[in-house]
Motif scaffolding. Structure first.
Motif, PDB file in Angstrom:
ATOM      1  N   MET A 178       0.817  -1.212   0.000  1.00 19.76           N
ATOM      2  CA  MET A 178       0.000   0.000   0.000  1.00 19.76           C
ATOM      3  C   MET A 178       0.855   1.268   0.000  1.00 19.76           C
ATOM      4  O   MET A 178       0.314   2.374  -0.126  1.00 19.76           O
ATOM      5  N   ARG A 179       2.171   1.122   0.168  1.00 14.91           N
ATOM      6  CA  ARG A 179       3.095   2.260   0.122  1.00 14.91           C
ATOM      7  C   ARG A 179       4.231   1.914  -0.853  1.00 14.91           C
ATOM      8  O   ARG A 179       5.404   1.850  -0.472  1.00 14.91           O
ATOM      9  N   HIS A 217      -8.830   0.188   5.472  1.00 17.22           N
ATOM     10  CA  HIS A 217      -7.816  -0.387   4.585  1.00 17.22           C
ATOM     11  C   HIS A 217      -8.293  -1.650   3.872  1.00 17.22           C
ATOM     12  O   HIS A 217      -7.617  -2.120   2.943  1.00 17.22           O
ATOM     13  N   GLY A 254      -8.509  -2.100  -0.021  1.00 17.38           N
ATOM     14  CA  GLY A 254      -7.254  -1.986  -0.757  1.00 17.38           C
ATOM     15  C   GLY A 254      -6.163  -2.919  -0.271  1.00 17.38           C
ATOM     16  O   GLY A 254      -5.024  -2.837  -0.744  1.00 17.38           O
ATOM     17  N   PHE A 255      -6.486  -3.792   0.662  1.00 21.06           N
ATOM     18  CA  PHE A 255      -5.472  -4.661   1.275  1.00 21.06           C
ATOM     19  C   PHE A 255      -5.470  -6.031   0.603  1.00 21.06           C
ATOM     20  O   PHE A 255      -6.506  -6.678   0.487  1.00 21.06           O
TER      21      PHE A 255
END
Length: 406
Positions: free
Chosen positions: A119-120, A254, A257-258
């Motif tokens: 996610m980053r 989250h 999107g996880f």
């Protein structure tokens, strides 16, 4: 008071037990012959089994025997989520739909960390501390090598832990993920999870909290902290039994999107369709990979019942009083031992570490005498009285035997 110090100490311990709001709870746990175990001081590693857990496991075996595969449709398939929700409500401060029971702590830590890092994708650092539990360090070292990321280490005193200021100084604009323990496994230091989470978010990073040494003994407020992810075991203060499965928490914001990296059939949307291609299930079920351990999840439910009945605030108060008592007795009876844990109970979790150069050699003799703490190198004896099952008299007996063996 008498002229016999030992008698005075024993009378004081009995008085503390009589005044304990949880005085009736130790009788709800299995105990062997008192000649074999006179003082169990390792509840922070493996909790005693409850009597109700034995009955629950027997009932589960009967269900297995009678219902066979039908048990999956009737209860078992949903257990990782239903027990996860109960964990969230009773001990995690988490709303439903964010917690699932599944694999070992190690596997869930890997799944959560990899999913968080995805996610980053434009960031290159993982922040962790030098005295975190070895598994946490090893897993993150492996992930960093796998993905070509940098590890940014927070150097800590093993008798203390990660202060919020040190965490804030270590988190940079390159940090993707911060992974810390809420309670340090060695010293028992209690981190300021809310402030550290805020510091990470201020820098645009995500946080994964290891709750292994705090869940069930220290109040946790994952939703209020706005924690991103958390992981923890269930065999310490939750008394789930050796190897009982761990839990993973993903903040609701989250979940869509996880994506965790171990794709298994029970974490797929409509798993029994057996279709080609992996599509993650909606919600927290996507954390699940393979078939969960049904029997491994059963025992902890009885401990959750007890914590729910007592209230986590009362459990925490007893834990703080017990560890204060350990320190008080150590100063009196073990003056040569160094207290390697925070003295302020507000900065301490549920265990105390004492350092002495002879503790390694003393430990086997303590076990032979029925006093059971554990040892952490290089010279630390960890004393972890469990607030639901440990009495003050039991703590006194343990410290007196340790003093005798030294």
């Amino acid at each position: 008071m008498t002229t016999d110090p030992a008698a005075d100490l024993a009378a004081d311990a009995r008085a503390r037990d009589a005044a304990d709001p949880l005085r009736d709870y130790p009788a709800l746990f299995h105990r062997v012959d008192a000649s074999d175990v006179v003082s169990y001081l390792d509840g922070n590693s493996l909790g005693r089994p409850t009597i109700a857990a034995t009955e629950a496991i027997s009932a589960a075996v009967a269900q297995w025997s009678g219902r066979l595969i039908r048990g999956w449709d009737e209860e078992w398939f949903d257990l990782p989520i239903t027990i996860g929700d109960r964990l969230g409500r009773v001990v995690l401060g988490a709303a439903p739909g964010q917690t699932a029971i599944g694999d070992s702590t190690t596997v869930l830590l890997y799944k959560l960390a990899r999913g968080a890092l995805a996610m980053r994708p434009d960031r290159t650092e993982i922040v962790l501390d030098t005295d975190n539990f070895p598994t946490d360090r090893y897993v993150l070292e492996g992930i960093a090598a796998e993905l070509g990321l940098d590890l940014r280490w927070i150097t800590v005193d093993p008798a203390s832990g990660v202060e919020a200021g040190a965490a804030r100084e270590s988190i940079t604009e390159r940090t993707a993920l911060v992974v810390l323990s809420h309670v340090a496994y060695r010293s028992g230091f209690l981190a300021d999870a809310e402030e550290i989470t805020r510091a990470a978010h201020d820098a645009g990073a995500l946080v994964l909290w290891d709750l292994c040494h705090s869940v069930g003994s220290v109040p946790i407020e994952l939703d209020r902290w706005q924690a991103d992810f958390a992981v923890g075991c269930t065999y310490k203060y939750l008394c789930g039994g050796p190897g009982s499965p761990a839990f993973g928490y993903v903040r609701a914001a989250h979940l869509d999107g996880f994506t965790q990296p171990i794709w298994g059939w029970m974490g797929r949307r409509d798993p029994f369709e057996m279709e080609a291609g992996y599509i993650p299930a909606d919600g927290i079920r996507r954390m699940i990979s393979g078939t969960p351990s049904v029997l491994g999840m059963i025992a902890m439910r009885s401990t959750l019942d007890l914590i729910d009945r007592a209230g986590i605030a009362v459990v925490r108060d007893k834990s703080a009083r017990l560890t204060d008592y350990v320190i008080e007795l150590a100063r009196l009876l073990l003056p040569e031992a160094r207290i390697a844990s925070p003295l302020d109970p507000a900065r301490r979790g549920g265990h105390v570490t004492l350092d002495h150069p002879r503790f390694r050699e003393v430990l086997p003799r303590l076990w032979d005498r029925g006093v059971i703490p554990d040892f952490r190198a290089p010279q630390g004896l960890r004393l972890g009285p469990s607030p639901l099952s440990t009495t003050y008299a039991e703590v006194l007996t343990g410290i007196e035997v340790i003093a005798d063996q030294l």
